[in-house]
Design a protein around this motif. Structure first.
Motif: not given
Ligand SMILES: NC(=O)C1=CN([C@@H]2O[C@H](COP(=O)(O)OP(=O)(O)OC[C@H]3O[C@@H](n4cnc5c(N)ncnc54)[C@H](O)[C@@H]3O)[C@@H](O)[C@H]2O)C=CC1
Ligand SMILES: O=C(O)[C@@H]1CCC=N1
Length: 262
Positions: A20-24, A26-34, A39-40, A47-50
């Motif tokens: 995200v910080e390098t602009g590779t 967008d937050k709207s394209e990234l989904f995080l699961a843990s 940790r999330l 504003g990251f999507q969980i």
């Protein structure tokens, strides 16, 4: 491109932040699961999507697997089959064959990053399955170049890469710590000693990188006859520093091989 990260600990967290910080991405394209929300939480607050592991398998074209090897079985169960997905795994000891068997995806990339990836200066050892096409490879390069330099190797060399560059920063930090203490012992302040040690390491590494000489050549240039350096080198040889470092890497490598069998 929809991309998911399963296991947001040290490495998964670094990958999420860098993408995200390098602009590779967008937050709207990234989904995080843990596994735990703890940790999330900081990511959710930014504003990251969980997501859940299952949802990631269903909706993401690219899936990073970043859990500890001991947690991989449970994670594979939760993920289920993800046949059309591009899988990028950081898991130590989990082979491409096993990932293909468990996910039913034939597009699998196994990487061994290290923590300088945090500032985009990591070393990323990489082995890939044969089924990746040109477009998949472009996607992999796009996603990983924000972490550092990619070195493609045969999968059988991944345990060696794990020992040398994956675990490597931990050994460097022990050496740096000891050198700083040596400076303090001679009367330098912590700050001065720290800066001098780090600049000396950085300068020496840059010199070798830029000029390409064998390190032994430059060691010879520093070492004056009957001077100070040869006394230090003689002590290093008597303390078997060279052998100790080689054995350190060898033991780490053996553990990486062991993990692959467990
Ligand atoms: N820390 C390092 O410098 C490096 C680590 N690796 C490898 O990357 C992997 C991750 O390492 P770390 O980030 O250090 O570990 P970590 O323990 O910090 O992170 C792993 C995360 O995965 C989560 N997790 C466990 N089971 C899960 C499941 N079933 N579903 C979703 N999330 C789950 C855990 O809650 C944890 O937050 C390991 O296989 C490690 O060997 C590779 C290169 C360098
Ligand atoms: O200690 C470990 O097992 C992982 C692999 C490389 C760095 N950390």
């Amino acid at each position: 491109m929809k991309c998911g990260i399963v296991g947001v600990g040290n490495i998964g967290g670094i990958i999420a932040k860098r993408l995200v910080e390098t602009g590779t991405l967008d937050k709207s394209e990234l989904f995080l699961a843990s596994r735990t929300f703890e940790r999330l939480k900081p990511f959710a607050e930014q504003g990251f999507q969980i997501s859940s592991v299952k949802e990631i398998a269903e909706k993401c074209e690219v899936i990073f697997l970043c859990v500890k090897p001991q947690d991989s079985d449970k994670m594979f169960e939760e993920l289920g089959e993800a046949p059309d997905r591009l899988i990028i795994s950081t898991m130590t000891g989990v082979t491409i064959k096993r990932i293909v068997e468990r996910t039913k995806s034939v597009k699998v990339v196994r990487i061994m990053p290290n923590i300088p990836s945090m500032i985009g200066q990591g070393v990323i050892g990489l082995a890939k399955s044969e089924s990746l096409n040109q477009q998949d490879w472009q996607t992999v390069e796009k996603l990983l170049s924000c972490l550092g330099k990619i070195f493609e190797v045969k999968e059988e060399l991944i345990p060696a890469v794990t020992a040398l560059s994956g675990s490597g920063p931990a050994f460097i930090f022990v050496i740096v710590d000891a050198l700083i203490d040596a400076g303090i012992r001679m009367g330098l302040s912590y700050d001065l000693s720290r800066r001098m040690v780090l600049e000396t390491m950085k300068g020496s590494a840059e010199l070798l990188l830029q000029l390409g000489n064998h390190p032994g050549e430059f060691r010879h240039v520093v070492t004056s006859p009957a001077g100070t350096t040869i006394e230090g080198i003689y002590r290093m040889e008597r303390e078997r520093v060279r052998g100790a470092l080689m054995k350190t890497i060898q033991d780490t490598y053996m553990r990486a091989l062991e993990l692959q069998k467990e």
